[in-house]
Design an enzyme around this catalytic site. Structure first.
Site, PDB file in Angstrom:
ATOM      1  N   HIS A 126       0.858  -1.171   0.000  1.00  0.00           N
ATOM      2  CA  HIS A 126       0.000   0.000   0.000  1.00  0.00           C
ATOM      3  C   HIS A 126       0.904   1.233   0.000  1.00  0.00           C
ATOM      4  CE1 HIS A 126      -2.395  -3.006   2.270  1.00  0.00           C
ATOM      5  NE2 HIS A 126      -3.448  -2.423   1.797  1.00  0.00           N
ATOM      6  N   GLU A 147     -10.655  -6.617  -4.657  1.00  0.00           N
ATOM      7  CA  GLU A 147     -10.506  -7.727  -3.713  1.00  0.00           C
ATOM      8  C   GLU A 147     -11.746  -7.810  -2.826  1.00  0.00           C
ATOM      9  OE1 GLU A 147      -6.782  -8.012  -1.638  1.00  0.00           O
ATOM     10  OE2 GLU A 147      -7.791  -8.711   0.180  1.00  0.00           O
ATOM     11  N   ASP A 185      -4.620 -13.652  -3.119  1.00  0.00           N
ATOM     12  CA  ASP A 185      -3.963 -13.314  -1.865  1.00  0.00           C
ATOM     13  C   ASP A 185      -3.908 -14.593  -1.045  1.00  0.00           C
ATOM     14  OD1 ASP A 185      -3.319 -10.706  -2.300  1.00  0.00           O
ATOM     15  OD2 ASP A 185      -4.356  -9.947  -0.534  1.00  0.00           O
ATOM     16  N   ASP A 192     -10.689 -12.362  10.120  1.00  0.00           N
ATOM     17  CA  ASP A 192      -9.605 -12.577   9.178  1.00  0.00           C
ATOM     18  C   ASP A 192      -8.301 -12.809   9.942  1.00  0.00           C
ATOM     19  OD1 ASP A 192      -8.764 -12.585   6.544  1.00  0.00           O
ATOM     20  OD2 ASP A 192      -8.390 -10.437   6.488  1.00  0.00           O
ATOM     21  N   ASP A 231      -0.638 -12.672   1.587  1.00  0.00           N
ATOM     22  CA  ASP A 231      -1.287 -11.696   2.478  1.00  0.00           C
ATOM     23  C   ASP A 231      -1.478 -12.397   3.833  1.00  0.00           C
ATOM     24  OD1 ASP A 231      -2.642  -9.694   3.685  1.00  0.00           O
ATOM     25  OD2 ASP A 231      -4.325  -9.664   2.302  1.00  0.00           O
TER      26      ASP A 231
END
Lengths: 439, 439, 439, 439
Positions: free
Chosen positions: C103, C234, C298, C309, C341
């Site tokens: 990012h 995503e 990911d 998550d 990820d």
């Protein structure tokens, strides 16, 4: 220095006729109003939690703080801690609650070592005592934060490293002393890191044995210093751990019974934890109450579609009615109470949102109290339930209930009396009756 | 009359070199092969369940039966029941399992009243005894179906009507007698209707008291007739009830301890129930084992994305490894076993699917056994765990573990020794090691 | 200044015969080994994510940071950012991956205003370009962080305040420019705050219209500056939002089709998000692939018993096989890749855990690749599937498949041909075959 | 023959002052009362579903039938079907609903082959037409049961066998003809078996292509015969399938758009399916409404702690308020309605439970309607929302909303105007306002 932390907000009033957008007054909670023989205040024993309401920043795993409070100077100093505490007691007083709750590390910063940390805690808790006396706000319960510091990442009383277990023990020793000083009516253990992330690296039996031994030290020291508060365990199924040992009310009872601790501890039920454990909202409150193990309630709610603890303010009148019904039926929660383990949403950034949220929840529970009171007093539902189980009041039914029957006796009864009649469970009838009372 | 029910299928052979589509032979399960000092057969103690495999029709809440078996004449007669039983024992024998399990109502139809029902059960269970003797297949456990008949819709031992509780008691009396006759090594209670649909119409405490009283009658009668099988309770969180009292292993332990029944019962863990209760696959097996309460395993699996009991055949090698690891570590499951409480999918309509599914699961567990054996024998992982907890073997750590420490002593230790060191939990290292062994 | 950030760790080697505790080498991933006509490296296109692995601190909602890295000086300076970036490229190189992802705010701190922020981003991304050139590591994708800053608490492109939408747009403009400079092969949008917490205060239709308008600006600017990377969305169902608009793959397709954006975007599927949306692990990867909408993966996993998550490293060989099977069948993921990820557990505090975790996952996917390759090449399973659908290759079946049939024609066929035959779905047979290949 | 099927129950009356246990009258639903400009009857368009209420037996996967109805003779004859239908219309009339719904196989038994089956359906639907005319009760929608018969175990329009797809097509042809004859205002497709149990044996893309081709045949035939009812797809995420293709509202929209069917179909949302898909109760109703795709509602509820479809009667006033608010805001549901896809609990065995349950739900929705009407009319909440998005009504905000802005323009705006102000989302304020109206 600040003198008033919530300027423009006076003591919250009861205004039953206020309109929909008047959310800064009570429409239902009227502290001195008598319901079922007690005042609302006595039934509800509302408490504000210090961690969410005065230490919460709005930061979440995906975002930075959003809740910027004017009394915070972003320092980790004792001064900041004290100013914040003054803000807290102004809030409690203006809101009109009679109790608060805290973790040791909420109210005072850690020092360079345990000695210094304890000294700081003494100083800040002295101020707390002063503010309690001044305002009449009392301490519903205290607890130690045994989960945030990195040393506890693998557990506190269940840590694989004995040195860390000892550290937790030392911290709790001080916590009990402070609790006694402040007249805490209860003392809570929530074991957020007492569980496992991977069962591969974990000796679950050893860890649970250690947890029990830890609690025995607590009981011994509590008695030694003459702290009379009720000890409570707060179940949660998971988060932050993958599995937390105190999964739900029944799991805690299994633990307490296994290790002979069931006379020393009761349970602090948090409904948002109950629903995360796969139960209905009121389930653990009712189960704990029925086994005389309900000590206190962390009154909040989650969203049924979310798999983590959102700690929202309870606003659902039906759920609140079920909770208050249980409390009335058990004759009141004291020395426990309804502690708002709730946080304003991260997006509710205005100072007045702190009030609106608590008022909304207090009103919801007060409505629930009034609904439950009428439901109980009119005996329509309880009469139906009593009738439903009436076959256990005489004859073989009584013997069965009293443990005086045998399989042979039962067989004989059936051979003589044949097939039983089957009666409707009438669930929808009960639901419609409940809807009559939930208003 | 039929003589052979599975024509064209011989006794299933061990063919380690067979190809991917040869799913009618074992590639891993070799009954007499010795692993960790015992034969695979001794470790696994596989059992076929009669209900799914011989009474399942493929009907589901949205559809009609799909599993049409040539030995069924669609009648509810004793003849049909006996022919089906012969088919069962042919299946057990050809598959090569040494155990089976059943509910009373699986093997024999109900008559007009309890007297007739018991008479039919006597007659059919006589044949079962004969077939057991003939084939050498033994009875892992028996149980009573206390949930399917409409009389039990509101519970059996927890029914609000004492007459129905008595009926259940009479049925269990007979069930224990039949279990004794057939040499059952265990006797199971699964309380599918022992719970509530609506807490509004339910007195949960009374119902649990009644359930405990019921179990005490069972223990008394078991002792009276000299039945030596282990009594087991099988937890399930919900379905068909909204909430089942025997939610999970810990809840059952709480119940047993509360009512003084913990010496008389152990737990029959079903992993698909464990996952529905919100735990990981192996959790309840491990927890029950660690508290010496694991009696037997209903070896199946669910899909993690589904919220109901799918009773699929266990096919995941990693899960099977974790289960077999626990069994080896506890020194074997006997008198319990690995019962396949599994059903072929409703769409798996071919007769050979019955074999393919069981073989696939037996092979998966045999692979798991071999993986677990190597994992245990090489001590890489257990050595890491031992090291991780080594601080409890001496000094303050030993005192803590032995229950000989105090909070004061801990505080003193910390004041002297300061901040503890923090060690990595190494979860990914453990996972990588596990992957080395899971093949 | 630091020169070497991971002393004592050399480039990770492929050592197929290493033992169980040798978790700092590859046992399966052999970059140049050819499988199904391509090298493992080409099939896998592994990428390290910068946020978890270099910006993760181990802090969680209940605890402080635990992951202390020697290159961090706890400052928010450009110097610290650059040193960290050098550590990153040393890590990528030693691990042997060819891609990374970030990012905008991961790599460079924000300044006092957007002008300064962009200037800092230019400076740090210049270093990134340099390091890319030096090491040969390429940028799989870039993205903008439009969720962490408090300004985005109510959404970025879906914010109720147009000024904030404009801010997000300005940020993405710069993000696309940096992506172009660094040769990003893709550009991702994950809308963690693009959803709602309370539907009461939200105009969902207006917000989705705004989101679509935002994406159209992105497409226009992308074309204007000649950025050729693939745009990706995503999906995630919830967290941090109560409901995220990009719930799962199909929801994203609905959105793209509704607003005419389906030619401009593909989907970046994260399996841990798929399972949180209630699907099986591989579901969204397969669905997106079958509609030619799978852009990248990911590559991570969660625990099926957890409702949030967890971004764990993928270690399950069966799951990895299913993913790699889909990738081979679609002819490869390029320009997408397998981006980790994933984050080391908060308790995995050792520096080498960073390597062990990535190596474990790369090995798991390499094993999955080899299993999938054999499964595909031997055609046992695909042959069964082909046969299963063979009735659609001729006659009425072909007309049905081609859209050339009518209800009348079907009725006529059935009146003539009667009841269809029913064939077993053979699920357990397929599962046993899969187990043959998953090793 | 029976003439009166519900003796002792007269037409249900509106008695607003009746007491809590008077559950056989309406306290809130007053058909002719005008709210927001229409009668309650017009807003609600209540419908009784024939399957649960007249074909449900109380059987579940663990138990036998419990709901014994006096008009049933347990035969599969036309006579029984007709008598049941007469009972149905007596029920609809006494309850006071104006609509019913059915599956083809609910109302008439299957014959030996399709020809005979269709003939029986003609005969029974002739009686239905007669009864409709006689009572004034109309057909909200019809549907075909394409999931219960064993031939559909692997799907209907998505079956791997073309012969079965043809059978389903033939069945739907007849279904449309019967729907036309009876004046059905809608026609529904619920694809309980249109999905997969195992992705290993399934070609998901082929199956979805076939489903789309099937729907195109339906549209063509509908137009050919001049049937003017609205076609509807009812989403459900899973159960009985592991994954159902029509997962939720957005997934259905993706499917319809992908295959160019979005002009021909709308969505029949069932809230219990919405919650099983992981959304909040009202989510899919709102989303479908906002995209003008909401056709009708299968008005029921589930328990948030249960992972399967319980089809309970909606009794929660807050949920009912949210649904009715959406209906008022979209200007009414017609030609759709509120169909009670609900079943009395298996334990609610009394005949009057059929009435009590429907009355309870109708009252709950009528309360919801009144609450929603006041909420809308007083504009307190809608005014807050409007204000919240007001920045999009002029300037850059308007350009953004109209799709006339560019990233460059946004950047320029931010460079000029700096950091945006952040406003509280006020969730608790909204919740408190909602509680004001929900009574």
């Amino acid at each position: 220095d600040m003198k008033v932390f919530f300027p423009g907000i006076e003591k919250i009033q009861y205004k039953p006729d206020s309109g929909p957008s008047d959310t800064l007054c009570f429409k239902h909670y009227n502290a001195s109003e008598v319901v079922c023989g007690r005042t609302m205040e006595e039934w509800c024993r509302f408490s504000v939690c210090y961690w969410h309401t005065f230490r919460g920043t709005g930061a979440d795993p995906f975002g930075f703080p959003t809740l910027i409070r004017p009394w915070e100077d972003n320092s980790n100093t004792i001064d900041n801690a004290k100013r914040r505490l003054r803000a807290g007691f102004e809030f409690f007083s203006k809101l009109g609650v009679k109790y608060w709750c805290f973790h040791d590390r909420d109210i005072a910063p850690e020092g360079a070592d345990l000695t210094e940390t304890n000294k700081i805690l003494d100083e800040v808790s002295d101020l707390a005592l002063e503010l309690q006396t001044e305002t009449g706000v009392k301490l519903l319960w205290a607890t130690c934060n045994l989960f945030a510091h990195q040393r506890y990442m693998n557990g506190a009383s269940t840590n694989p490293n004995a040195h860390i277990v000892a550290y937790a023990a030392a911290q709790v020793k001080k916590g009990l002393e402070v609790a006694k000083k402040l007249g805490a009516e209860n003392y809570v253990f929530w074991g957020g890191r007492e569980g496992y992330h991977s069962i591969l690296n974990t000796d679950v039996r050893a860890e649970l044995d250690h947890m029990a031994a830890f609690f025995k030290m607590v009981v011994a020291y509590k008695e030694k210093i003459g702290f009379t508060g009720q000890l409570l365990i707060e179940p949660k199924p998971k988060e932050p751990s993958k599995h937390q040992y105190d999964y739900d009310a029944m799991t805690v009872i299994a633990f307490l019974k296994t290790y002979g601790l069931d006379k020393d501890f009761k349970i602090n039920v948090e409904p948002n934890h109950t629903t995360l454990a796969g139960h209905s909202y009121e389930h653990d409150v009712i189960m704990a109450a029925k086994y005389n193990m309900l000590g206190s309630i962390d009154s909040n709610t989650g969203s049924p579609d979310l798999g983590w603890d959102t700690d929202q303010f309870p606003m659902d009148i039906k759920n609140c009615t079920m909770i208050m019904k249980t409390i009335i039926e058990m004759g009141g929660l004291a020395p426990g109470g309804l502690n708002f383990d709730c946080k304003v949403r991260r997006e509710s950034t205005a100072l007045q949102d702190m009030f609106i949220s608590h008022i909304g929840a207090m009103d919801a529970l007060a409505r629930g109290l009034k609904c439950a009171a009428k439901l109980i007093e009119e005996k329509v539902m309880s009469g139906l339930v009593e009738e439903r189980y009436s076959s256990f009041t005489s004859g073989l039914g009584k013997d069965l209930a009293d443990g005086n029957a045998t399989l042979e006796q039962c067989e004989e009864f059936v051979l003589k009396n044949g097939e039983p009649e089957i009666a409707s469970g009438q669930q929808e009838h009960y639901e419609a009756i409940l809807n009559y009372y939930v208003k």
